[in-house]
Design a protein around this motif. Structure first.
Motif, mmCIF file in Angstrom:
data_model
loop_
_atom_site.group_PDB
_atom_site.id
_atom_site.type_symbol
_atom_site.label_atom_id
_atom_site.label_comp_id
_atom_site.label_asym_id
_atom_site.label_seq_id
_atom_site.Cartn_x
_atom_site.Cartn_y
_atom_site.Cartn_z
ATOM 1 N N ILE A 4 0.812 -1.204 0.000
ATOM 2 C CA ILE A 4 0.000 0.000 0.000
ATOM 3 C C ILE A 4 0.852 1.263 0.000
ATOM 4 O O ILE A 4 0.471 2.267 -0.599
ATOM 5 C CB ILE A 4 -0.991 -0.020 1.187
ATOM 6 N N ASP A 5 1.996 1.234 0.649
ATOM 7 C CA ASP A 5 2.839 2.428 0.700
ATOM 8 C C ASP A 5 3.341 2.819 -0.686
ATOM 9 O O ASP A 5 3.552 3.993 -0.966
ATOM 10 C CB ASP A 5 4.030 2.201 1.632
ATOM 11 N N LYS A 6 3.546 1.840 -1.525
ATOM 12 C CA LYS A 6 4.052 2.091 -2.871
ATOM 13 C C LYS A 6 2.916 2.381 -3.854
ATOM 14 O O LYS A 6 3.052 3.221 -4.733
ATOM 15 C CB LYS A 6 4.837 0.868 -3.350
ATOM 16 N N PHE A 7 1.791 1.695 -3.673
ATOM 17 C CA PHE A 7 0.660 1.819 -4.596
ATOM 18 C C PHE A 7 -0.637 2.100 -3.830
ATOM 19 O O PHE A 7 -1.563 1.280 -3.834
ATOM 20 C CB PHE A 7 0.508 0.535 -5.425
ATOM 21 N N PRO A 8 -0.749 3.242 -3.168
ATOM 22 C CA PRO A 8 -2.003 3.527 -2.473
ATOM 23 C C PRO A 8 -3.164 3.666 -3.460
ATOM 24 O O PRO A 8 -3.013 4.210 -4.548
ATOM 25 C CB PRO A 8 -1.710 4.853 -1.745
#
Lengths: 119, 114
Positions: free
Chosen positions: B63-67
């Motif tokens: 999620i941090d990379k692709f919210p």
């Protein structure tokens, strides 16, 4: 897990001729869905044809038809009377039924086959 | 089938920046999907986005990379964060059709990271 294999990276066909693209898959499920998508250079993924595994009858859409061999886990696409506009990448895809054995809802795609149509 | 649009259609970005991709559908859909297609490769699912709940990410995607946001039944966004050249890909959103087993795809966003 389900895997989809397209063993032909590239295929070529003469305009107006017939070509068959191969696809095999691996699964432990008895009920599932199979698809062929076309991706022309514009990159829009277009659904070509859909097959439900519990239906023995092969799906047909105009010049596109499939040969679905459930026991062999094979799902080939036949394009008849090939046209220049058929040139594209073709992807075979597998999807489990909702709530199926693998409890996933995404599509598993093969590596694709690039089809060239020669005038 | 649903009519799906994506913005931007393409972009060239600098390393370390972020890009948000929008996906708009002309009808209400329960599930939306985000895929990545690296150059010359097949499609890989990034995550599934249901309205009103957290997105479900596939192995290898966080999620941090692709919210992802899914504020309503016709819209979703995917952000590619802190980009590197390895993020250069086509990003596609898809939705389920009237028969839930079939997915229809947007036109894709071609991202190039320098």
């Amino acid at each position: 897990a389900q895997t989809v294999t397209q063993s032909q990276p590239e295929m070529s066909v003469q305009e107006a001729e017939t070509v068959t693209l191969s696809c095999t898959y691996d699964t432990s499920e008895s009920d599932y869905y199979l698809f062929w998508y076309k991706q022309p250079p514009s990159r829009q993924m277009i659904l070509v044809i859909r097959q439900e595994a519990y239906k023995q009858q092969n799906a047909t859409e105009n010049r596109f038809s499939v040969n679905f061999q459930k026991a062999a886990k094979s799902f080939s696409l036949k394009i008849s009377d090939s046209q220049l506009g058929d040139a594209a990448m073709y992807f075979c895809a597998y999807r489990s039924p909702l709530g199926g054995l693998y409890n996933n809802n995404d599509m598993r795609f093969g590596a694709g086959t690039r089809l060239t149509v020669k005038p | 089938s649903a009519v799906i649009s994506q913005k931007p259609s393409r972009d060239i970005c600098q390393r370390g920046t972020s890009l948000t991709i929008q996906c708009q559908v002309d009808s209400q859909v329960t599930m939306m999907f985000w895929y990545r297609q690296q150059p010359g490769q097949s499609l890989t699912l990034i995550a599934t986005a249901n309205q009103g709940s957290e997105a479900t990410y596939e192995s290898g995607f966080v999620i941090d990379k692709f919210p992802i946001s899914r504020p309503n039944l016709t819209f979703s966004t995917l952000t590619v964060s802190n980009m590197s050249p390895e993020d250069s890909s086509i990003y596609l959103c898809s939705v389920e059709g009237q028969t839930a087993d079939t997915q229809y795809f947007g036109p894709g966003t071609r991202l190039t990271v320098l």
